[in-house]
Scaffold this motif. Sequence first.
Motif, PDB file in Angstrom:
ATOM      1  N   ARG A 274       0.802  -1.223   0.000  1.00  0.00           N
ATOM      2  CA  ARG A 274       0.000   0.000   0.000  1.00  0.00           C
ATOM      3  C   ARG A 274       0.835   1.274   0.000  1.00  0.00           C
ATOM      4  N   GLY A 275       2.014   1.223   0.577  1.00  0.00           N
ATOM      5  CA  GLY A 275       2.867   2.402   0.635  1.00  0.00           C
ATOM      6  C   GLY A 275       2.677   3.198   1.918  1.00  0.00           C
ATOM      7  N   GLN A 276       3.655   4.016   2.218  1.00  0.00           N
ATOM      8  CA  GLN A 276       3.653   4.773   3.463  1.00  0.00           C
ATOM      9  C   GLN A 276       2.571   5.853   3.527  1.00  0.00           C
ATOM     10  N   PRO A 277       2.317   6.626   2.457  1.00  0.00           N
ATOM     11  CA  PRO A 277       1.258   7.640   2.549  1.00  0.00           C
ATOM     12  C   PRO A 277      -0.107   7.042   2.880  1.00  0.00           C
ATOM     13  N   TRP A 278      -0.427   5.894   2.282  1.00  0.00           N
ATOM     14  CA  TRP A 278      -1.710   5.251   2.583  1.00  0.00           C
ATOM     15  C   TRP A 278      -1.786   4.851   4.052  1.00  0.00           C
ATOM     16  N   LEU A 279      -0.695   4.294   4.574  1.00  0.00           N
ATOM     17  CA  LEU A 279      -0.677   3.892   5.977  1.00  0.00           C
ATOM     18  C   LEU A 279      -0.770   5.100   6.905  1.00  0.00           C
ATOM     19  N   LEU A 280      -0.128   6.208   6.537  1.00  0.00           N
ATOM     20  CA  LEU A 280      -0.242   7.419   7.348  1.00  0.00           C
ATOM     21  C   LEU A 280      -1.695   7.875   7.438  1.00  0.00           C
ATOM     22  N   ARG A 281      -2.385   7.875   6.311  1.00  0.00           N
ATOM     23  CA  ARG A 281      -3.788   8.299   6.325  1.00  0.00           C
ATOM     24  C   ARG A 281      -4.657   7.315   7.104  1.00  0.00           C
ATOM     25  N   PHE A 282      -4.360   6.026   6.982  1.00  0.00           N
ATOM     26  CA  PHE A 282      -5.129   5.020   7.719  1.00  0.00           C
ATOM     27  C   PHE A 282      -4.937   5.191   9.227  1.00  0.00           C
ATOM     28  N   GLY A 283      -3.678   5.321   9.656  1.00  0.00           N
ATOM     29  CA  GLY A 283      -3.407   5.495  11.081  1.00  0.00           C
ATOM     30  C   GLY A 283      -4.032   6.761  11.626  1.00  0.00           C
ATOM     31  N   LEU A 284      -3.963   7.842  10.848  1.00  0.00           N
ATOM     32  CA  LEU A 284      -4.590   9.095  11.262  1.00  0.00           C
ATOM     33  C   LEU A 284      -6.098   8.911  11.419  1.00  0.00           C
ATOM     34  N   GLY A 285      -6.724   8.209  10.473  1.00  0.00           N
ATOM     35  CA  GLY A 285      -8.164   7.976  10.563  1.00  0.00           C
ATOM     36  C   GLY A 285      -8.542   7.240  11.836  1.00  0.00           C
ATOM     37  N   ALA A 286      -7.735   6.245  12.221  1.00  0.00           N
ATOM     38  CA  ALA A 286      -8.018   5.509  13.453  1.00  0.00           C
ATOM     39  C   ALA A 286      -7.900   6.416  14.673  1.00  0.00           C
ATOM     40  N   MET A 287      -6.898   7.285  14.693  1.00  0.00           N
ATOM     41  CA  MET A 287      -6.716   8.161  15.848  1.00  0.00           C
ATOM     42  C   MET A 287      -7.835   9.200  15.944  1.00  0.00           C
ATOM     43  N   THR A 305     -15.077   2.590  32.659  1.00  0.00           N
ATOM     44  CA  THR A 305     -13.900   1.918  32.102  1.00  0.00           C
ATOM     45  C   THR A 305     -14.003   1.749  30.593  1.00  0.00           C
ATOM     46  N   LEU A 306     -15.147   1.265  30.118  1.00  0.00           N
ATOM     47  CA  LEU A 306     -15.285   0.997  28.688  1.00  0.00           C
ATOM     48  C   LEU A 306     -15.300   2.281  27.870  1.00  0.00           C
ATOM     49  N   SER A 307     -15.951   3.328  28.362  1.00  0.00           N
ATOM     50  CA  SER A 307     -16.045   4.570  27.586  1.00  0.00           C
ATOM     51  C   SER A 307     -14.693   5.250  27.437  1.00  0.00           C
ATOM     52  N   LEU A 308     -13.763   4.937  28.324  1.00  0.00           N
ATOM     53  CA  LEU A 308     -12.422   5.513  28.246  1.00  0.00           C
ATOM     54  C   LEU A 308     -11.450   4.564  27.550  1.00  0.00           C
ATOM     55  N   PHE A 309     -11.544   3.280  27.906  1.00  0.00           N
ATOM     56  CA  PHE A 309     -10.541   2.326  27.443  1.00  0.00           C
ATOM     57  C   PHE A 309     -10.737   1.925  25.984  1.00  0.00           C
ATOM     58  N   LEU A 310     -11.970   1.681  25.562  1.00  0.00           N
ATOM     59  CA  LEU A 310     -12.195   1.231  24.184  1.00  0.00           C
ATOM     60  C   LEU A 310     -11.767   2.278  23.153  1.00  0.00           C
ATOM     61  N   PRO A 311     -12.123   3.571  23.317  1.00  0.00           N
ATOM     62  CA  PRO A 311     -11.598   4.557  22.366  1.00  0.00           C
ATOM     63  C   PRO A 311     -10.073   4.636  22.381  1.00  0.00           C
ATOM     64  N   MET A 312      -9.472   4.417  23.570  1.00  0.00           N
ATOM     65  CA  MET A 312      -8.015   4.490  23.637  1.00  0.00           C
ATOM     66  C   MET A 312      -7.366   3.322  22.912  1.00  0.00           C
ATOM     67  N   LEU A 313      -8.033   2.179  22.870  1.00  0.00           N
ATOM     68  CA  LEU A 313      -7.526   1.069  22.067  1.00  0.00           C
ATOM     69  C   LEU A 313      -7.417   1.473  20.599  1.00  0.00           C
ATOM     70  N   VAL A 314      -8.437   2.178  20.095  1.00  0.00           N
ATOM     71  CA  VAL A 314      -8.434   2.614  18.696  1.00  0.00           C
ATOM     72  C   VAL A 314      -7.329   3.647  18.467  1.00  0.00           C
ATOM     73  N   ILE A 315      -7.182   4.587  19.396  1.00  0.00           N
ATOM     74  CA  ILE A 315      -6.132   5.603  19.281  1.00  0.00           C
ATOM     75  C   ILE A 315      -4.752   4.951  19.288  1.00  0.00           C
ATOM     76  N   THR A 316      -4.548   3.998  20.189  1.00  0.00           N
ATOM     77  CA  THR A 316      -3.253   3.322  20.286  1.00  0.00           C
ATOM     78  C   THR A 316      -2.942   2.548  19.018  1.00  0.00           C
ATOM     79  N   PHE A 317      -3.949   1.883  18.467  1.00  0.00           N
ATOM     80  CA  PHE A 317      -3.759   1.161  17.209  1.00  0.00           C
ATOM     81  C   PHE A 317      -3.308   2.119  16.106  1.00  0.00           C
ATOM     82  N   GLY A 318      -3.970   3.264  15.987  1.00  0.00           N
ATOM     83  CA  GLY A 318      -3.580   4.235  14.968  1.00  0.00           C
ATOM     84  C   GLY A 318      -2.187   4.782  15.193  1.00  0.00           C
ATOM     85  N   ALA A 319      -1.844   5.061  16.449  1.00  0.00           N
ATOM     86  CA  ALA A 319      -0.509   5.588  16.752  1.00  0.00           C
ATOM     87  C   ALA A 319       0.576   4.599  16.372  1.00  0.00           C
TER      88      ALA A 319
END
Length: 395
Positions: A274-287, A305-319
């Motif tokens: 996919r290339g680096q630019p595509w991955l940058l946009r994907f990771g940004l979208g997750a964050m 716990t869930l309202s804080l932790f679950l969104p942070m899982l998505v942010i961490t994945f994108g980061a």
Amino acid sequence: MSNLAVILYVCLGAALGQTGLFIDLPSLPQLASDFGVDAAATQTTVTAYALGYGASQLVWGPLSDRHGRRPIALAGLWMFITASLLLAVVPGFEPFRLLRVVQGIGAGCGTSVSRAALRDVLSNRELARAMSFASISFALALGFAPFVGGLIGRATSWRVDFLLVAALGLATALYLARALPESLSRELAAAATRPSVAAIGRGYLRLAVDARFLLPSLIATVATGMIALYDAASPFIYETRFGFDAAGFGSLSLGLTVAYIAGALMVVRFVVARGQPWLLRFGLGAMLLGGLLMVGLGLGGWFDTLSLFLPMLVITFGASVLVPIGLAMPMQSFPAQAGQASALTGFLQQEGTGLLVLIATVLPASSQLPLALTLLALALVLGLLVCSYTRLTPA
């Protein structure tokens, strides 16, 4: 030189640096009691390590550009090992704090020089894949070092923490001496900036004003800082507001480690296809998605716990998608200054993250909205950085 051997070295360097930083966190109360100081004083030892770790990379990188990766890497490792052994026996608090600075300086060498060695032997997209493996090592150390340190603190003295990291440093040094010949070519060494103060400063200035360096470095810094900001703020929320004990909170931290590893593996899988630019946009979208989800739940009255932790899982994945690419791109653009580029990127990442963590000291724990809005604002800043960089290098 085997590319796999260099990748293993960069993973060891990343893991060793983070293990040295985090392994004694569970034992800080015991350390305070043994030295007769307060909690705030013991926390400054963590800051001391981080300052040495980040700032030293500005020196190690250009030294390795001029004198070679292998001798500089070994020098840094022996500094780390020696400081760790002395930390295990030092009798007073002030010498202990000073030795933590020295230990951090030695650890900074492993991070800076190992990244530069990767640039010596790998192509651009291979470099991003390799940096994702380093991110996995970083994530594992981030999750497991405090866990192991807690077990040591329960069973014996905190001084054993430093014997363990000294042993890990020795194992890394023996591996480096046995398996890794010099990776820096004579041509790049001849083209490198001479390591005088003025020349090093000019080299760093050239990098700092070039958007090809600055934008990806800031992407890695802000993405890392968002995770660190959450890590600094969340214990007070989970333990004082939600009633978690330290072990329960540690289990949640391991969950974020899994999310980080998943994102890093995605880079390994898709960076070539996919290339680096595509991955940058994907990771940004997750964050952005994670930030919006956390804010939306907060506006809806959720705060658990869930309202804080679950969104942070998505942010961490994108980061975890953004960080390895952001760390690799500066070295791709400046191969003759790979050591300096790696060093300055590491410095910005460590010290910039430290500044972002200060925000946690003023965030109230009565609602998730202050933290959520802060994370969303930082994700929007990331959006500006990613858009600017992908326009600069669309391919």
